[in-house]
Each structure stands twice: as structure tokens, then as C-alpha cells.
Design an enzyme around this catalytic site. Structure first.
Site, PDB file in Angstrom:
ATOM      1  N   ARG A 113     -55.054 -56.077   8.329  1.00 40.11           N
ATOM      2  CA  ARG A 113     -54.321 -57.333   8.493  1.00 40.11           C
ATOM      3  C   ARG A 113     -53.993 -57.565   9.966  1.00 40.11           C
ATOM      4  O   ARG A 113     -53.120 -56.912  10.527  1.00 40.11           O
ATOM      5  CB  ARG A 113     -53.039 -57.335   7.663  1.00 40.11           C
ATOM      6  CG  ARG A 113     -52.228 -58.603   7.861  1.00 40.11           C
ATOM      7  CD  ARG A 113     -51.207 -58.869   6.769  1.00 40.11           C
ATOM      8  NE  ARG A 113     -50.089 -57.951   6.769  1.00 40.11           N
ATOM      9  CZ  ARG A 113     -48.949 -58.168   6.087  1.00 40.11           C
ATOM     10  NH1 ARG A 113     -48.805 -59.265   5.364  1.00 40.11           N
ATOM     11  NH2 ARG A 113     -47.981 -57.288   6.122  1.00 40.11           N
TER      12      ARG A 113
ATOM     13  N   ASP B  39     -39.369 -55.016   6.334  1.00 45.57           N
ATOM     14  CA  ASP B  39     -40.294 -55.302   7.428  1.00 45.57           C
ATOM     15  C   ASP B  39     -39.894 -56.620   8.057  1.00 45.57           C
ATOM     16  O   ASP B  39     -38.813 -57.156   7.775  1.00 45.57           O
ATOM     17  CB  ASP B  39     -41.751 -55.267   6.967  1.00 45.57           C
ATOM     18  CG  ASP B  39     -42.089 -56.376   5.971  1.00 45.57           C
ATOM     19  OD1 ASP B  39     -41.263 -57.289   5.752  1.00 45.57           O
ATOM     20  OD2 ASP B  39     -43.203 -56.341   5.415  1.00 45.57           O
TER      21      ASP B  39
END
Length: 570
Positions: A192, A480
Site C-alpha cells: 500500500r 493508526d
């Protein structure tokens, strides 16, 4: 040397680009496009920053950076329109794409046929090895929300991936513990890259008109990984596969598709070798799922329900639209509330109609090997979450901890059995209207505990992020950048919509300042004299104030923090 561009569009695009070909019509070129490396070149960095790799990055930026800026400008216009009362809608001009039942996406490629459990995590050597030994079907190698984008993390993450793909990765911790890949069957890697909004300020692109710009984090992450590893991945029986983050439109998907086609031709691999899975994690993208799949159809494997960023996108877009768009405590915004249920049902239906995989999101609960009660509760919560996803038709799901893989796999095994997926399951029972995607009424209050939790989580996460950590366990939840965004944006919205806690306390800047002081008094500070380093709580609190208490709402908390603290800071 520090560059000040933070990923926002310049006042004028550096060049004008056509909508599809990547060729430019603009000022007469007077400069050769160039990439300059501004970051320190440490041990082995030259294995990633090779002349040929830099030439590829230059070609990517030369052809596609102007279109990136155009797409970022589109985002600003869309947010403005929602802010003044124009709700997102299913686009009339693309109705023919949605109504055409014949077209399909490319679908699975080698190693992507069975995705029932995917583990996510950053790309440092230890976490890379743990992921490869985890037993998951897929590893989301995350250079985005789970990685703090220090120059060290950006380049050494690429080194970890390069070594892992070649079977050369090992790691010895400061305590002397040796980590090695021991699994006979490792997960398929799906990398990613950073989203379009993020710049890489340690690399400078000089365009044909002589303009000096920070490089695109997306193009840097994708370009370095693809250039060094695509052919080796194919030789290993897999391929260059990517998760695409933060997309907001089919035009952004088309940009990626053109990048993929150019890159395949550049290194001489067949068209359609690349596979992408798009995270539907923004509100505008939820209204363009068919169009995004269509734009990427020759390179597309599926969509993922990126739940945390999706909640953040709802708050960001509707932050100023009145009390009826105010969400309660973050813990109460579950996958079963109306707007989240509509979004995931639509995602599964859309994917399976087009032969695409539907991948579920990540439950934040994680086990604690030192606390059996916490672990049991995490297993229970995650099992319920994955049972719902498998029952709804998802083909796989995410976990953030290796101990959760058997829990998630059991729920998908119960539905899939020996089948690798359930792409053939059509959700004809689903009919989602625009109003359902915007039904954010939950009917629960904001509590004092919820407000403090947001302040505490955001500050503690930012402190770790400033020290180079992108995924952090806080209060037995995996946090996150996406979950920190929810925390700070809720605080901003509660203040600006004049909300009060359930107990009647107005949520004001002064109230939040008191909570910041409380949090700073409660956290465990590092003592530099012990050799443990210096903590970054004061800096984290300053960032939190800037992104939560200012009159203006910063689009992303990481932009200012990156420029101020992570550029040339190592």
C-alpha cells in the site's frame, strides 16, 4: 534541505495534462525533468535509489504529477460543495457504467485467489518477518497509515520488501533476538503506497518548466517497489499487487490505471499484470464504486471496506453541516449503524456483480498476551465482527495481529468451506439509496469519557508517530493514522457544533485544553538520563491543538506534522 510543499495543489498546476494519455500541453519545455535526492543516503540506500530507479521515478512524475495536482484540486472542490449543502450523489453522467451488467474486472491473479485472512502492518524488518511467518493468506505491506513517513522508514521499508521477496531478509533486535522467515508458505504481498495527498519532501522533482516540487509519496512508494520487485515477484509465481488508499473518484482511479499501464510497458511485462485493490474509505468514493472498478477494470482485483478512514471522511465532509451530522463517542460508531451498514452492503453487492473481491476491514481490538481477560474479549469481539462480514458476503478480511488470524479464519471457513472465495454470491437483496449512505443518526450522546479518550488516543498516537511508529497498541486497541484522524476531527466538530457531554459540560476549547493537561500529566515520560531517549508528548500536544482547536480544519493531521517534524529530522 527542507522543501515547503506539503502535498496540496500549487496555485496553478505545473503543467496541463490530457485526461487520459499522460501527455502534456503547456509551457514550452525549457528544462529536462529531474529527480533530486535531498535525504541522507545511508547504508544500502543506494540499492534502492539506483540511477535506473530514479530515472523511472522521473518518468512517472513527468507524465503524471500534473494530473495528481488536478485530482487534488477536484477534492477541494468536492469538499467545498458538500460544505455548502450539496450532498454527494450517484453521478448521472456515469449511469451507463452502473447500468451495464456485462462488464467485469480482471479479478484474481496468482496468489490472490484466496484472501480470507489478510494481515496488515508496517514494513520494518521485524514486522515484515512476523507478517511473512503469520499464516495469513495476504500481507498488506503498509507504507501508508501504519507507517510514520520518516525518510528512514520510507527507504528501509523498501529494503525490507526487496530482501523479503528475494528470500534474504533477517533481523537481529538490539537485545540480540534473531528474526528469520521460517514459514514454508508465505502470504502474498500487497503493498500500500501513500495516498495522493502526501508528498515526499526528501525527493524533489524539477519539471519541464523548471518548477521545483516535492515528489509524490504515492509515486515514490509505488515506483520504487514496482521497479525493483515486479519481475522478481512474477518469477516467484506472484505479481506486483497494490492497495490504493484514500481515492475519492473514478478519475483518481483512472490516473492509477494509466500509471499501471505505463509502468508495465516501461519494464516490459504484459499489460494487466498489476492488480490493485481499492480501499473505499472516503465518502465520495462510496458513490462511485462501479465507476472506480470500471476505470481500473483491466488491473483490478477488488475493493476493501476501509472503515476507519471512512468514518473520518464522513466527519470531515459534514463537520460544519449542523447537529444532525454529529457522531457520538467513537466507540459507538460500529459497523452496524445505518450508514456503515449501507456502505458495506453496497460494496459487497457492487464487487460481486463485477467479479471483484470484497475485502472486509479491521476490527481495532487486539489481544494482550500478558492479560488473558483482554485477549478473551478481543477474540470475542473480532469473531463477532468477522462472522458478520463472512455472512454478509465478504471474501476476506483484515487483522492487525497474528494471534487473530485463527479467529478470523474460523469465521470465514465456516461460510466458505473449501471454496477460496464467494465472489459468485450475488447480493440481489441489497438496494442502497444515497440517503442511506448519509444516514448518520445514531441517537447516542457524547460522553465525558469519550471526549477524553479521543484527546488521549490522539496525543499518544502522535507521540509515537513522531518517533517513527505508525501502528501503535493503545488501551488494547490498534491505532493508526486513520483512528487518530477520527479522534481529532470529532473533537473539532464537537467544539464547532456547540456540543455538550451527557453530563452537561460544554465541549469548548478551554475544556479540551484542560483535558490535554490531564493527559500530559498521566502519560509515562521518558527519562533521557536512562538512555531511553526523549519522548515527544509536548510536540504531540502542539500538533493536536493545531488540528483540533484551530478555527480552520486541516484536511489531514499528518501534513503539517510531517513538514514540521519528520523532514530531515532523523
Amino acid at each position: 534541505m527542507t522543501i515547503t510543499d506539503t502535498g496540496s495543489p500549487p496555485t496553478t498546476s505545473p503543467l496541463h495534462a490530457s485526461t487520459s494519455s499522460g501527455t502534456f500541453t503547456g509551457p514550452i519545455a525549457t528544462h529536462q525533468p529531474t529527480i533530486e535526492i535531498l535525504g541522507a543516503v545511508r547504508d544500502r540506500y543506494d540499492e534502492i535509489l539506483t540511477p535506473d530507479a530514479i530515472a523511472f521515478l522521473t518518468a512517472l512524475h513527468d507524465r503524471f504529477s500534473a494530473r495528481r495536482y488536478d485530482r487534488l484540486a477536484d477534492r477541494m472542490r468536492t469538499r467545498f460543495e458538500v460544505g455548502i449543502g450539496r450532498d454527494p450523489r450517484f453521478r448521472d453522467e456515469t449511469a451507463h457504467i452502473r447500468e451495464d451488467a456485462e462488464w467485469q474486472v480482471a479479478g484474481a491473479a496468482p496468489g490472490l485467489e484466496d484472501r480470507r485472512v489478510e494481515i496488515t502492518g508496517p514494513t520494518d524488518p521485524k514486522m515484515t518477518i512476523n507478517a511473512l511467518n503469520s499464516g495469513a493468506k495476504v500481507w498488506l505491506a503498509d507504507q501508508e497509515d501504519a507507517t510514520s513517513p520518516t525518510w528512514k522508514n520510507v527507504i528501509e521499508g523498501q529494503l525490507s520488501l526487496r530482501d523479503a521477496i528475494r528470500g534474504e531478509l533477517s533481523f537481529t533486535s538490539p537485545e540480540g533476538k534473531v528474526y528469520e522467515v521460517t514459514a514454508t508458505e508465505t502470504p502474498t504481498i500487497v503493498m500500500r503506497p501513500r495516498g495522493w495527498h502526501l508528498a515526499e519532501q526528501h525527493i524533489r522533482f524539477i519539471d519541464r518548466s523548471g518548477r521545483r516540487l516535492s515528489a509524490s509519496g504515492s509515486l515514490v512508494d509505488f515506483g520504487l517497489y514496482f521497479f525493483h520487485n515486479a519481475e522478481r515477484l512474477i518469477a516467484n509465481g506472484r505479481g506486483p499487487y497494490f492497495y490504493l488508499a484514500k481515492l475519492e473518484s473514478s478519475e483518481e482511479a483512472r490516473l492509477w490505471d494509466d500509471i499501471f499501464a505505463f509502468s508495465e510497458e516501461y519494464i516490459g511485462i504484459p499489460y494487466g499484470t498489476i492488480r490493485a485493490t481499492v480501499l473505499i474509505e472516503t465518502l465520495p468514493a462510496a458513490f462511485e464504486m462501479d465507476e472506480i472498478l470500471f476505470a481500473l477494470r483491466d488491473h483490478c482485483a477488488g475493493l476493501n471496506a476501509g472503515r476507519w478512514d471512512y468514518i473520518f471522511s464522513i466527519i470531515k465532509n459534514y463537520r460544519g453541516r449542523g447537529a444532525r451530522f454529529v457522531l457520538p463517542d467513537r466507540s459507538e460508531v460500529t459497523m452496524t449503524v445505518p450508514f456503515m451498514r449501507a456502505y458495506t452492503d453496497l460494496l459487497v453487492k457492487t464487487c460481486h456483480r463485477r467479479g471483484a473481491f470484497a475485502i472486509g476491514g479491521m476490527s481495532a481490538f487486539i489481544p494482550n498476551r500478558r492479560d488473558p481477560e483482554v485477549t478473551a474479549r478481543a477474540f470475542e469481539k473480532v469473531a463477532a465482527d468477522k462472522k458478520r462480514e463472512a455472512g454478509d458476503g465478504f471474501d476476506g478480511t483484515w487483522v492487525a495481529h497474528p494471534d487473530l488470524i485463527p479467529v478470523a479464519r474460523a469465521e470465514f471457513d465456516a461460510v466458505l468451506g473449501d471454496r477460496p472465495n464467494q465472489v459468485d454470491r450475488q447480493r440481489d437483496d441489497v438496494e442502497v439509496k444515497a440517503s442511506q449512505l448519509l444516514d448518520v443518526h445514531i441517537g447516542l450522546p457524547v460522553t465525558a469519557a469519550g471526549v477524553k479518550a479521543n484527546v488521549s488516543v490522539a496525543i499518544r498516537y502522535l507521540e509515537a508517530w513522531l518517533r517513527g511508529l505508525g501502528a501503535v497498541a493503545i488501551d488494547n486497541l490498534m491505532e493508526d493514522a486513520a483512528t487518530a484522524e477520527i479522534s481529532r476531527s470529532q473533537v473539532w466538530q464537537w467544539i464547532h457544533q456547540d456540543r455538550s457531554t451527557e453530563g452537561g459540560t460544554p465541549i469548548t476549547r478551554e475544556y479540551i485544553e484542560r483535558l490535554i493537561a490531564e493527559v500530559l500529566s498521566e502519560v509515562e515520560r521518558r527519562d533521557p538520563s536512562t538512555g531511553s531517549g526523549t519522548d515527544r508528548f509536548d510536540d504531540a500536544a502542539d500538533i493536536f491543538r493545531e488540528v483540533s482547536l484551530r478555527e480552520e480544519f486541516p484536511a489531514f493531521l499528518t501534513l503539517t506534522a510531517y513538514s514540521r517534524y519528520l523532514v530531515d529530522s532523523e
